[in-house]
Design an enzyme around this catalytic site. Structure first.
Site, mmCIF file in Angstrom:
data_model
loop_
_atom_site.group_PDB
_atom_site.id
_atom_site.type_symbol
_atom_site.label_atom_id
_atom_site.label_comp_id
_atom_site.label_asym_id
_atom_site.label_seq_id
_atom_site.Cartn_x
_atom_site.Cartn_y
_atom_site.Cartn_z
ATOM 1 N N ASP A 133 -9.562 -3.304 0.872
ATOM 2 C CA ASP A 133 -9.762 -2.770 2.224
ATOM 3 C C ASP A 133 -11.148 -2.133 2.212
ATOM 4 O O ASP A 133 -11.405 -1.222 1.422
ATOM 5 C CB ASP A 133 -8.655 -1.741 2.519
ATOM 6 C CG ASP A 133 -8.760 -1.120 3.904
ATOM 7 O OD1 ASP A 133 -9.878 -0.712 4.279
ATOM 8 O OD2 ASP A 133 -7.734 -1.016 4.603
ATOM 9 N N ASP A 152 -13.425 8.373 7.490
ATOM 10 C CA ASP A 152 -12.337 7.600 8.100
ATOM 11 C C ASP A 152 -12.472 6.129 7.766
ATOM 12 O O ASP A 152 -13.570 5.579 7.764
ATOM 13 C CB ASP A 152 -12.334 7.789 9.616
ATOM 14 C CG ASP A 152 -11.138 7.083 10.228
ATOM 15 O OD1 ASP A 152 -10.040 7.193 9.652
ATOM 16 O OD2 ASP A 152 -11.298 6.397 11.248
ATOM 17 N N HIS A 173 -8.473 -6.428 3.763
ATOM 18 C CA HIS A 173 -8.225 -5.716 5.009
ATOM 19 C C HIS A 173 -9.598 -5.449 5.576
ATOM 20 O O HIS A 173 -10.350 -4.633 5.039
ATOM 21 C CB HIS A 173 -7.504 -4.381 4.761
ATOM 22 C CG HIS A 173 -6.031 -4.492 4.905
ATOM 23 N ND1 HIS A 173 -5.179 -3.427 4.737
ATOM 24 C CD2 HIS A 173 -5.244 -5.549 5.217
ATOM 25 C CE1 HIS A 173 -3.937 -3.827 4.937
ATOM 26 N NE2 HIS A 173 -3.948 -5.111 5.224
ATOM 27 N N HIS A 220 -11.778 1.618 1.944
ATOM 28 C CA HIS A 220 -11.102 2.353 0.878
ATOM 29 C C HIS A 220 -11.940 2.632 -0.354
ATOM 30 O O HIS A 220 -11.412 2.879 -1.428
ATOM 31 C CB HIS A 220 -9.843 1.587 0.437
ATOM 32 C CG HIS A 220 -8.723 1.711 1.416
ATOM 33 N ND1 HIS A 220 -7.438 1.319 1.128
ATOM 34 C CD2 HIS A 220 -8.688 2.197 2.671
ATOM 35 C CE1 HIS A 220 -6.668 1.539 2.178
ATOM 36 N NE2 HIS A 220 -7.406 2.072 3.125
ATOM 37 N N GLU A 252 -2.940 -2.840 -2.752
ATOM 38 C CA GLU A 252 -4.125 -2.307 -2.053
ATOM 39 C C GLU A 252 -4.461 -0.902 -2.543
ATOM 40 O O GLU A 252 -3.677 0.028 -2.385
ATOM 41 C CB GLU A 252 -3.835 -2.283 -0.542
ATOM 42 C CG GLU A 252 -4.960 -1.693 0.296
ATOM 43 C CD GLU A 252 -4.595 -1.601 1.779
ATOM 44 O OE1 GLU A 252 -3.414 -1.809 2.143
ATOM 45 O OE2 GLU A 252 -5.504 -1.302 2.583
ATOM 46 N N LYS A 256 -6.894 2.652 -2.834
ATOM 47 C CA LYS A 256 -7.607 3.532 -1.899
ATOM 48 C C LYS A 256 -8.223 4.675 -2.685
ATOM 49 O O LYS A 256 -7.591 5.219 -3.587
ATOM 50 C CB LYS A 256 -6.602 4.066 -0.867
ATOM 51 C CG LYS A 256 -7.231 4.826 0.286
ATOM 52 C CD LYS A 256 -6.214 5.065 1.401
ATOM 53 C CE LYS A 256 -6.849 5.762 2.584
ATOM 54 N NZ LYS A 256 -5.933 5.887 3.726
ATOM 55 N N ASP A 261 -10.674 3.459 9.250
ATOM 56 C CA ASP A 261 -9.999 2.482 10.112
ATOM 57 C C ASP A 261 -10.599 2.274 11.492
ATOM 58 O O ASP A 261 -9.877 1.990 12.437
ATOM 59 C CB ASP A 261 -8.522 2.887 10.269
ATOM 60 C CG ASP A 261 -7.817 2.950 8.941
ATOM 61 O OD1 ASP A 261 -7.796 1.927 8.244
ATOM 62 O OD2 ASP A 261 -7.279 4.015 8.592
ATOM 63 N N ASP A 294 -7.355 -4.598 9.727
ATOM 64 C CA ASP A 294 -6.671 -3.306 9.604
ATOM 65 C C ASP A 294 -7.523 -2.208 10.230
ATOM 66 O O ASP A 294 -8.395 -1.643 9.584
ATOM 67 C CB ASP A 294 -6.405 -2.994 8.120
ATOM 68 C CG ASP A 294 -5.620 -1.700 7.953
ATOM 69 O OD1 ASP A 294 -5.052 -1.207 8.946
ATOM 70 O OD2 ASP A 294 -5.584 -1.171 6.824
ATOM 71 N N TRP A 348 0.864 -1.183 0.000
ATOM 72 C CA TRP A 348 0.000 0.000 0.000
ATOM 73 C C TRP A 348 0.896 1.227 0.000
ATOM 74 O O TRP A 348 1.858 1.292 0.765
ATOM 75 C CB TRP A 348 -0.913 0.039 1.231
ATOM 76 C CG TRP A 348 -1.692 1.328 1.252
ATOM 77 C CD1 TRP A 348 -2.752 1.660 0.462
ATOM 78 C CD2 TRP A 348 -1.410 2.493 2.048
ATOM 79 N NE1 TRP A 348 -3.145 2.959 0.714
ATOM 80 C CE2 TRP A 348 -2.349 3.489 1.679
ATOM 81 C CE3 TRP A 348 -0.456 2.799 3.029
ATOM 82 C CZ2 TRP A 348 -2.358 4.762 2.266
ATOM 83 C CZ3 TRP A 348 -0.464 4.060 3.611
ATOM 84 C CH2 TRP A 348 -1.417 5.022 3.236
HETATM 85 C C1 RNT Z 1 -4.015 2.710 4.742
HETATM 86 C C2 RNT Z 1 -4.096 1.271 4.410
HETATM 87 C C3 RNT Z 1 -2.990 0.439 4.929
HETATM 88 C C4 RNT Z 1 -2.614 0.756 6.352
HETATM 89 C C5 RNT Z 1 -1.757 -0.296 7.013
HETATM 90 C C6 RNT Z 1 -1.090 0.232 8.229
HETATM 91 O O1 RNT Z 1 -5.113 3.420 4.386
HETATM 92 O O2 RNT Z 1 -5.318 0.758 4.800
HETATM 93 O O3 RNT Z 1 -3.310 -0.889 4.765
HETATM 94 O O4 RNT Z 1 -3.732 0.956 7.148
HETATM 95 O O5 RNT Z 1 -0.900 -0.836 6.121
HETATM 96 ZN ZN ZN Z 2 -5.606 -1.343 4.661
#
Ligand code: RNT
Ligand code: ZN
Length: 420
Positions: A262, A297, A289, A265, A229, A231, A299, A329, A188
């Site tokens: 993810d 946000d 993820h 994302h 990955e 985003k 995460d 994640d 990423w």
């Molecule tokens: C960031 C990504 C990535 C990180 C990790 C720490 O937006 O999701 O995967 O969160 O690698």
């Molecule tokens: Zn991630």
């Protein structure tokens, strides 16, 4: 009736009720304990890392200052050991390169080697984990120039990060050899622009060239699965990200690597649960993820919510348990970090169990027959079956119980409070 007797009683009743739907609950429980979940190390220290790379950058942010953050390898190991002991099922450890144990070695990230991760291998073996997955760390470092890494127009910068990723493939290979299980290595990058770019193509062509160089290092694809990955945007890179979804899906398809999805994302109205079967039509491996997006946000701590259930259903009902690599994640520094870790991991286990407790064949048949009335009714019925009783039994068999907070509170008092 003791609590334990009650769990057994409730479970026996639940088993009978699920049997009416043709669900083999015992089989579901046995399958669940075999599904590896790769647990991220970075929830323990707010993604800061151990290599002194610098403060967190790259558009990912932790907020909160709950006491007790792990400040070094020893503290992080101790926290991982405690948190993992409260997580049911098969676990892997997901490491970032920034968690290298350099032990005085004056090397930069482009020269990290397996030996810098040997202490992690020893630790993961001690915990009896299934293996270690890996991530090059292309953020929190002075060579992130103007917000760019693998797509940088500065050749020196671009080369540095290519070398870092190549080094990480070798380290991933080492993990795979040590554990005898395939390691996932996920790339990423934070690369992007805050405002309207003048050129959207050139950065992507440079990223493509960098990935080609990284993959040309010659590695054993049976040992390492490289993932990319995407985003949609990040904080500070609101207008453009180089590693977009379309870019990586095409890159992965053309180069025999895999995509990592993810679920924080994408645009909030796009669902990863629907992307999984799209990719399964083309790929042997799909990486995830698992996280929880809240507005902008990406995460938040994972909870047992509808989209997570749908993600688990897509894995289970498509016979994709071996194909979909589940990784976690999320990071929250505003609540007890161990509790956050455990809550998220358990939510994933719950969702998988929920999906395993569905007899899919009759539902698929209703869909194919076009009986959407009966399909809707049947899907609603599943929602009130005694899932909780089966979950309790699963925890019991794993030597755990639902109430894990008292143990974490004790650890907080005994260990975390000392970290000033
Ligand atoms: C960031 C990504 C990535 C990180 C990790 C720490 O937006 O999701 O995967 O969160 O690698
Ligand atoms: Zn991630």
């Amino acid at each position: 009736m003791s609590e334990k007797e009650n769990i057994i009683f409730m479970y026996e009743q639940a088993k009978k009720q699920y049997a009416l739907y043709g669900v083999d609950v015992e089989k579901a429980l046995n399958t669940l304990r075999q599904i590896p979940v790769s647990v991220h190390c970075w929830q323990g220290d707010d993604v800061i890392g151990l290599d002194g790379g610098g403060s967190l950058s790259g558009g990912i942010q932790t907020t909160g200052n709950y006491p007790g953050r792990a400040r070094n390898f020893e503290e992080l190991k101790r926290d991982i050991e405690k948190a993992f002991s409260l997580m049911p099922g098969k676990k892997r450890l997901n490491l970032h390169a920034s968690y290298a144990i350099l032990g005085g070695d004056k090397v930069d990230r482009n020269a990290y080697a397996p030996k810098h991760f040997a202490p992690w291998v020893e630790f993961a073996k001690k915990l009896g984990l299934d293996g270690i997955d890996f991530n090059p760390t292309l953020f929190s470092h002075e060579n992130v120039k103007d917000g760019l890494t693998l797509s940088s127009p500065d050749e020196k910068i671009r080369k540095f990060w290519v070398e870092h990723c190549k080094a990480c493939i070798k380290i991933s290979e080492y993990f795979a050899t040590e554990f005898g299980t395939r390691a996932l290595m996920n790339i990423w990058i934070p690369d992007g622009f805050k405002d309207v770019p003048a050129d959207r193509l050139s950065p992507r062509l440079r990223l493509k060239k960098s990935l080609d160089e990284i993959l040309s290092c010659g590695y054993d694809r049976n040992k390492v699965a490289v993932a990319v990955e995407s985003k949609v945007f990040g904080i500070g890179v609101e207008s453009y990200t180089v590693g977009s979804n379309e870019f990586y899906q095409n890159y992965a398809a053309n180069n025999g690597i895999c995509c990592l999805l993810d679920n924080g994302h994408y645009h909030p109205l796009e669902y990863v649960s629907d992307k999984i079967p799209s990719l399964l039509a083309f790929y042997d491996t799909v990486a995830l993820h698992v996280t929880r997006g809240v507005r902008w946000d990406s995460d938040h701590v994972v909870l047992f919510e509808d989209e997570l259930k749908e993600i688990a259903k897509e894995i289970v009902r498509n016979d994709a348990i071996d194909k979909v690599k589940i990784g976690l994640d999320y990071f929250d520094a505003s609540i007890n970090r161990l509790s956050a870790w455990v809550t998220g991991q358990r939510a994933v286990q719950k969702a998988l169990l929920y999906a395993l407790l569905v007899n899919d064949a009759p539902l698929k048949k209703l869909q194919d027959e076009g009986d959407f009335t009966a399909l809707m009714v049947a899907q609603e019925e599943y929602k009130t079956l005694p899932f909780g009783a089966v979950w309790q039994e699963y925890l019991k068999r794993e030597g755990l119980c639902e109430a894990y907070l008292p143990e974490i509170r004790k650890y907080e008092n005994d260990v975390l409070k000392e970290r000033k």
